[in-house]
Design a protein around this motif. Structure first.
Motif, PDB file in Angstrom:
ATOM      1  N   PRO A 104     -27.952  54.545 -38.368  1.00  0.00           N
ATOM      2  CA  PRO A 104     -26.952  54.177 -39.381  1.00  0.00           C
ATOM      3  C   PRO A 104     -26.450  55.385 -40.175  1.00  0.00           C
ATOM      4  O   PRO A 104     -25.253  55.542 -40.407  1.00  0.00           O
ATOM      5  CB  PRO A 104     -27.707  53.186 -40.261  1.00  0.00           C
ATOM      6  CG  PRO A 104     -28.715  52.576 -39.356  1.00  0.00           C
ATOM      7  CD  PRO A 104     -29.127  53.669 -38.414  1.00  0.00           C
ATOM      8  N   ARG A 105     -27.380  56.226 -40.595  1.00  0.00           N
ATOM      9  CA  ARG A 105     -26.933  57.354 -41.423  1.00  0.00           C
ATOM     10  C   ARG A 105     -26.065  58.331 -40.630  1.00  0.00           C
ATOM     11  O   ARG A 105     -25.281  59.076 -41.206  1.00  0.00           O
ATOM     12  CB  ARG A 105     -28.130  58.058 -42.066  1.00  0.00           C
ATOM     13  CG  ARG A 105     -29.086  58.725 -41.133  1.00  0.00           C
ATOM     14  CD  ARG A 105     -30.030  59.668 -41.899  1.00  0.00           C
ATOM     15  NE  ARG A 105     -31.093  60.156 -41.053  1.00  0.00           N
ATOM     16  CZ  ARG A 105     -32.324  59.672 -41.052  1.00  0.00           C
ATOM     17  NH1 ARG A 105     -32.640  58.689 -41.852  1.00  0.00           N
ATOM     18  NH2 ARG A 105     -33.243  60.166 -40.245  1.00  0.00           N
ATOM     19  N   TRP A 123     -16.503  47.217 -40.950  1.00  0.00           N
ATOM     20  CA  TRP A 123     -17.817  47.577 -41.483  1.00  0.00           C
ATOM     21  C   TRP A 123     -17.648  48.427 -42.713  1.00  0.00           C
ATOM     22  O   TRP A 123     -16.605  49.025 -42.952  1.00  0.00           O
ATOM     23  CB  TRP A 123     -18.669  48.290 -40.429  1.00  0.00           C
ATOM     24  CG  TRP A 123     -18.136  49.587 -39.896  1.00  0.00           C
ATOM     25  CD1 TRP A 123     -17.336  49.765 -38.809  1.00  0.00           C
ATOM     26  CD2 TRP A 123     -18.360  50.907 -40.420  1.00  0.00           C
ATOM     27  NE1 TRP A 123     -17.058  51.092 -38.612  1.00  0.00           N
ATOM     28  CE2 TRP A 123     -17.678  51.807 -39.592  1.00  0.00           C
ATOM     29  CE3 TRP A 123     -19.077  51.400 -41.503  1.00  0.00           C
ATOM     30  CZ2 TRP A 123     -17.674  53.197 -39.819  1.00  0.00           C
ATOM     31  CZ3 TRP A 123     -19.082  52.772 -41.726  1.00  0.00           C
ATOM     32  CH2 TRP A 123     -18.392  53.648 -40.881  1.00  0.00           C
ATOM     33  N   ALA A 152     -27.532  55.212 -45.845  1.00  0.00           N
ATOM     34  CA  ALA A 152     -28.240  54.948 -44.595  1.00  0.00           C
ATOM     35  C   ALA A 152     -28.171  53.486 -44.175  1.00  0.00           C
ATOM     36  O   ALA A 152     -29.041  53.009 -43.441  1.00  0.00           O
ATOM     37  CB  ALA A 152     -29.698  55.382 -44.734  1.00  0.00           C
ATOM     38  N   THR A 153     -27.181  52.770 -44.643  1.00  0.00           N
ATOM     39  CA  THR A 153     -27.043  51.360 -44.258  1.00  0.00           C
ATOM     40  C   THR A 153     -25.590  51.046 -43.951  1.00  0.00           C
ATOM     41  O   THR A 153     -24.685  51.482 -44.674  1.00  0.00           O
ATOM     42  CB  THR A 153     -27.532  50.431 -45.384  1.00  0.00           C
ATOM     43  OG1 THR A 153     -28.897  50.715 -45.664  1.00  0.00           O
ATOM     44  CG2 THR A 153     -27.401  48.963 -44.976  1.00  0.00           C
ATOM     45  N   ILE A 154     -25.404  50.320 -42.891  1.00  0.00           N
ATOM     46  CA  ILE A 154     -24.068  49.861 -42.514  1.00  0.00           C
ATOM     47  C   ILE A 154     -24.076  48.341 -42.480  1.00  0.00           C
ATOM     48  O   ILE A 154     -25.020  47.731 -41.962  1.00  0.00           O
ATOM     49  CB  ILE A 154     -23.689  50.383 -41.118  1.00  0.00           C
ATOM     50  CG1 ILE A 154     -23.634  51.909 -41.121  1.00  0.00           C
ATOM     51  CG2 ILE A 154     -22.340  49.843 -40.686  1.00  0.00           C
ATOM     52  CD1 ILE A 154     -23.449  52.482 -39.741  1.00  0.00           C
ATOM     53  N   PHE A 205     -23.602  47.408 -32.508  1.00  0.00           N
ATOM     54  CA  PHE A 205     -24.635  46.967 -33.446  1.00  0.00           C
ATOM     55  C   PHE A 205     -24.166  45.712 -34.160  1.00  0.00           C
ATOM     56  O   PHE A 205     -23.024  45.342 -34.042  1.00  0.00           O
ATOM     57  CB  PHE A 205     -24.975  48.070 -34.447  1.00  0.00           C
ATOM     58  CG  PHE A 205     -23.853  48.463 -35.363  1.00  0.00           C
ATOM     59  CD1 PHE A 205     -22.906  49.385 -34.957  1.00  0.00           C
ATOM     60  CD2 PHE A 205     -23.732  47.895 -36.632  1.00  0.00           C
ATOM     61  CE1 PHE A 205     -21.866  49.752 -35.789  1.00  0.00           C
ATOM     62  CE2 PHE A 205     -22.698  48.260 -37.474  1.00  0.00           C
ATOM     63  CZ  PHE A 205     -21.757  49.191 -37.044  1.00  0.00           C
ATOM     64  N   THR A 224     -20.225  50.788 -45.741  1.00  0.00           N
ATOM     65  CA  THR A 224     -21.528  51.398 -45.957  1.00  0.00           C
ATOM     66  C   THR A 224     -22.158  50.818 -47.218  1.00  0.00           C
ATOM     67  O   THR A 224     -21.455  50.397 -48.139  1.00  0.00           O
ATOM     68  CB  THR A 224     -21.418  52.925 -46.112  1.00  0.00           C
ATOM     69  OG1 THR A 224     -20.524  53.205 -47.194  1.00  0.00           O
ATOM     70  CG2 THR A 224     -20.863  53.546 -44.854  1.00  0.00           C
ATOM     71  N   TYR A 279     -27.435  47.177 -40.666  1.00  0.00           N
ATOM     72  CA  TYR A 279     -28.171  48.120 -39.822  1.00  0.00           C
ATOM     73  C   TYR A 279     -28.580  49.286 -40.711  1.00  0.00           C
ATOM     74  O   TYR A 279     -27.714  49.916 -41.339  1.00  0.00           O
ATOM     75  CB  TYR A 279     -27.246  48.565 -38.684  1.00  0.00           C
ATOM     76  CG  TYR A 279     -27.826  49.518 -37.673  1.00  0.00           C
ATOM     77  CD1 TYR A 279     -29.142  49.424 -37.260  1.00  0.00           C
ATOM     78  CD2 TYR A 279     -27.026  50.503 -37.106  1.00  0.00           C
ATOM     79  CE1 TYR A 279     -29.649  50.301 -36.321  1.00  0.00           C
ATOM     80  CE2 TYR A 279     -27.520  51.369 -36.146  1.00  0.00           C
ATOM     81  CZ  TYR A 279     -28.840  51.270 -35.761  1.00  0.00           C
ATOM     82  OH  TYR A 279     -29.339  52.129 -34.827  1.00  0.00           O
ATOM     83  N   ALA A 280     -29.873  49.535 -40.814  1.00  0.00           N
ATOM     84  CA  ALA A 280     -30.332  50.514 -41.804  1.00  0.00           C
ATOM     85  C   ALA A 280     -31.425  51.413 -41.251  1.00  0.00           C
ATOM     86  O   ALA A 280     -32.221  51.005 -40.401  1.00  0.00           O
ATOM     87  CB  ALA A 280     -30.856  49.779 -43.034  1.00  0.00           C
ATOM     88  N   ASP A 281     -31.451  52.637 -41.750  1.00  0.00           N
ATOM     89  CA  ASP A 281     -32.591  53.519 -41.513  1.00  0.00           C
ATOM     90  C   ASP A 281     -33.702  53.068 -42.455  1.00  0.00           C
ATOM     91  O   ASP A 281     -33.487  53.003 -43.669  1.00  0.00           O
ATOM     92  CB  ASP A 281     -32.227  54.965 -41.838  1.00  0.00           C
ATOM     93  CG  ASP A 281     -31.308  55.572 -40.817  1.00  0.00           C
ATOM     94  OD1 ASP A 281     -31.786  55.910 -39.733  1.00  0.00           O
ATOM     95  OD2 ASP A 281     -30.103  55.698 -41.103  1.00  0.00           O
ATOM     96  N   SER A 331     -37.234  55.430 -37.880  1.00  0.00           N
ATOM     97  CA  SER A 331     -37.049  54.043 -37.457  1.00  0.00           C
ATOM     98  C   SER A 331     -35.864  53.377 -38.135  1.00  0.00           C
ATOM     99  O   SER A 331     -35.462  53.760 -39.236  1.00  0.00           O
ATOM    100  CB  SER A 331     -38.330  53.240 -37.717  1.00  0.00           C
ATOM    101  OG  SER A 331     -38.635  53.246 -39.082  1.00  0.00           O
ATOM    102  N   THR A 332     -35.329  52.381 -37.448  1.00  0.00           N
ATOM    103  CA  THR A 332     -34.183  51.628 -37.957  1.00  0.00           C
ATOM    104  C   THR A 332     -34.479  50.136 -37.857  1.00  0.00           C
ATOM    105  O   THR A 332     -35.305  49.706 -37.053  1.00  0.00           O
ATOM    106  CB  THR A 332     -32.912  51.924 -37.145  1.00  0.00           C
ATOM    107  OG1 THR A 332     -33.127  51.531 -35.778  1.00  0.00           O
ATOM    108  CG2 THR A 332     -32.528  53.390 -37.199  1.00  0.00           C
TER     109      THR A 332
END
Lengths: 396, 324
Positions: free
Chosen positions: B68-69, A171, A177-179, A396, A173, A220-222, A227-228
């Motif tokens: 994620p963060r 994985w 806030a995103t993976i 995830f 980034t 996968y993100a905020d 919320s995600t």
């Protein structure tokens, strides 16, 4: 493994003894020549460094109302007993095994090692483990949100789908806030649980004892402070398999099929982390040789005719977490069954889950299903308890 | 199959060779599990550090959600400050394993246990789930003790110096400054101790969960009545009846609880016993008035005093955060 990686995984001061150990492996310390060497711990009467051991008991009571089903009536059963072991092997690898007793059989459901000694976020997994497909297939039956896996997953992939093989996983980034994660898997054979919960089938299904390939890409993100959102795409490819009519001992060979999947999951939690909503969906399509039909050639000769077609299905769900002990949800799944005539199966689930403590779970469920005019209703009560360590990692 | 495996290994090798390497940075990237530790790190680290808290002050720490963060933040950390005493044991190990940041693995210099040297309350004499969700090393909510500041500050200082030796003079100076403010606050908070010691009416407290044990112990209040029969175990009707009976017998005016507890049951007990529900934050930023650790302790002590109906302190104003 390239030399650079090896030198990082195995510190330099260990390399010389490592090589010498290899050269003189037959002259082991603490053992006479020709006798077995100790594996990891040379003392046999203490308990240090042993794996963490946990157990899960999953019990269920069901009442099924169906006009033509063997499951009609009341049943109380121990669905499964899972014994799990996990431990670090060395600083770069950890291993685990799950032994499951279910349906009066004991089976090694998973047994794999994770090598994490690479730079960056790469993991290499080898052994027997669940394939990385979508959101729900990674979870064990007892860990699902619902009593059963969604119908579309059972139909296309199986109630549980493990495989003997290896998987590359990594994985990276994208911003703060995103993976983004991706995986590639290659399996010698897949070990699927029976899909007996599906309506009876008149066709022969693919043998999963051949090479299978899997791939998954997910982000996968905020999406807000609370919320995600996760979006993913998955694939399972069987490049060369056979369908075997065991009764007549004939087979069709050189077959292939692919299952594609798209998934999306949105989650929201309040400031206390105890109330929230989750909504999700997965859409799957199967294309290629899906099943086989027996063909009577006359004179006592038979053949298997592979049916090359495509089928689709999906499920959607909404879950509400009311507090740290209680949650409820509904789910609907619809799928074209990969069998003769490809009938459509629709399945609706409503469920309420109560956790008396962190180590127990009580779930009440209602399942309504319909296929080819046959309706079935099931009431279920599921009680699951966890003894000792139990974790699924961050999935995830 | 062989071709496939070869391709797979080549891909792994490529990824390994091009794995993320952290470029040089001006500031030490400090990640704290909870806002309290983040606040201490900011006080001591000053401009030499960037500090992020994984948890929000309002969250239930027993089951932090993975975002994620959160993973991104941990993956970039130079230092990870954790409370320890297994407070974060249900989520931190898996997060660290996922984030794949070797600097903060257990035992590495980047992993700082901020409860080191602290004598925990409620250390179980036997480890069994018969006792509920017990923590093997004792009650982990020690940051709510007015006496915890020096221990946390000392551990944060040690961790920062270990990971950024060039900043030692800066860290030490800021630590000394913080220590003076902690001493001054300790003298102020000791007046609450004296107030409760003098008041013959107030010797017992009721809580939902055991997170306020340190705070109440500081005030000399016994917390033998808990609405949870055991830690992490929701009350049964029978247990609630016993609590109500015990509270009536003791005339305890306050029930302390946190935002994420089952507060409908707390309210029900309070109604039947004419007690007041006092919902307190368990961490810095858990309430509007708890913007820093001094304010968290100040505000909590003051609200408990009011709840017990004790007279107001007549000393100098409540100490807040001082400029530095």
């Amino acid at each position: 493994m390239n030399p650079r990686t090896l030198s990082r995984a195995v510190p330099g001061r260990y390399i010389l003894p490592f090589l010498i150990g290899g050269l003189f492996a037959s002259v082991s310390l603490g053992q006479t020549p020709g006798m077995p060497q100790s594996g990891s711990q040379s003392t046999r009467f203490d308990n240090d460094f042993n794996p963490a051991i946990g157990m899960v008991l999953d019990l269920a009571g069901t009442f099924v109302d169906a006009e033509s089903s063997a499951a009609d009536g009341f049943e109380l059963s121990l669905r499964s007993t899972e014994l799990s072991f996990s431990s670090w092997v060395d600083p770069t690898a950890w291993a685990y095994a799950n032994v499951v007793f279910a349906k009066d059989e004991i089976a090694l459901e998973e047994g794999a090692v994770h090598y994490v000694g690479f730079e960056g976020n790469t993991t290499l997994r080898a052994g027997r483990f669940f394939v990385d497909f979508g959101k729900q297939m990674q979870a064990h039956m007892h860990a699902l949100r619902t009593f059963d896996r969604p119908a579309v997953l059972r139909a296309f992939l199986g109630s549980e789908l493990g495989g003997d093989g290896m998987q590359y996983d990594s994985w990276t980034t994208a911003g703060e806030a995103t993976i983004v994660r991706w995986s590639l898997g290659a399996f010698n054979s897949l070990v699927t649980e029976s899909d007996a919960e599906l309506p009876s089938e008149s066709a022969f299904r693919p043998s999963l004892s051949e090479l299978a390939l899997t791939a998954r890409l997910t982000g996968y993100a905020d999406v807000s402070e609370s919320s995600t959102l996760q979006i993913g795409a998955s694939m399972r490819y069987l490049p060369d398999f056979e369908i075997h009519d065991e009764a007549n001992d004939v087979k069709a060979i050189g077959l292939s099929n692919t299952v594609f999947g798209l998934d999306a999951t949105w989650g929201w939690l309040d400031d206390t982390n105890t109330k929230g909503w989750t909504a999700g969906m997965e859409w799957l399509a199967m294309k290629g040789d899906m099943y086989g039909e027996s063909l009577d050639l006359g004179g006592g000769n038979f053949a298997v005719t592979p049916i090359n077609d495509s089928a689709m299905g999906y499920y959607v769900f909404v879950d509400r977490v009311m507090d740290k002990s209680n949650s409820a949800g509904v789910q609907f799944s619809s799928v074209e069954l990969p069998q003769a005539g490809m009938p459509r199966l629709g399945e609706f689930d409503a469920y309420f889950t109560h956790k008396p403590t962190e180590f127990q779970r009580l779930r009440y469920g209602l399942t309504l299903s319909e296929s080819e005019g046959q309706e079935e209703a099931r009431l279920s009560v599921q009680y699951t308890l966890f003894l000792g360590p139990h974790a699924h990692g961050v999935q995830f | 199959m062989k071709t496939l495996l070869t391709c797979l290994l080549l891909l792994i090798s490529f990824t390994s060779a091009h794995g993320a390497t952290r470029v040089g940075k001006d500031k030490l990237n400090v990640v704290a599990t909870v806002p309290d530790l983040a606040w201490f790190a900011e006080q001591i680290g000053g401009d030499r550090v960037t500090v992020t808290s994984l948890a929000k002050g309002t969250e239930n720490l027993h089951s932090l959600s993975v975002r994620p963060r959160t993973i991104v933040t941990i993956s970039k950390a130079d230092v990870l400050l954790e409370m320890g005493l297994s407070l974060e044991s249900t989520w931190l190990p898996e997060l660290v394993l996922t984030a794949r940041n070797r600097k903060i693995n257990p035992g590495e210099p980047g992993r700082v246990i901020c409860s080191s040297g602290w004598s925990a309350l409620d250390v179980p004499t036997s480890l069994s789930r018969e006792g509920g969700d017990v923590h093997p090393d004792g009650n982990p909510h020690f940051a709510l003790s007015p006496l915890a500041g020096p221990t946390i500050a000392r551990n944060v200082l040690t961790g920062l110096i270990l990971n950024d030796p060039k900043g030692e003079l800066v860290y030490q100076k800021r630590f000394d400054d913080l220590s003076r403010r902690l001493d001054k606050s300790a003298r102020h908070w000791a007046r609450y101790q004296a107030l409760f010691a003098e008041a013959t009416c107030c010797k017992k407290a009721v809580v939902y969960h055991m997170e306020f044990d340190y705070l109440l112990a500081f005030l000399g209040l016994e917390t033998e009545i808990a609405i949870e029969p055991k830690p992490g175990v929701p009350p049964t009707p029978n247990h609630l009846a016993k609590v109500i009976s015990a509270m009536r017998g003791e005339s305890i005016p306050v029930i302390l609880t946190a935002a994420w507890s089952k507060n409908k049951q707390v309210t029900m007990v309070a109604t039947k016993t004419d007690a007041q529900v006092l919902e307190l934050p368990t961490m810095v930023s858990g309430a509007d008035w708890a913007s820093d650790w001094f304010a968290l302790i100040d505000g909590s002590l003051e609200r408990i005093r009011i709840g017990y109906g004790l007279p107001e302190l007549v000393e100098e104003p409540v100490l807040g955060e001082e400029p530095h």
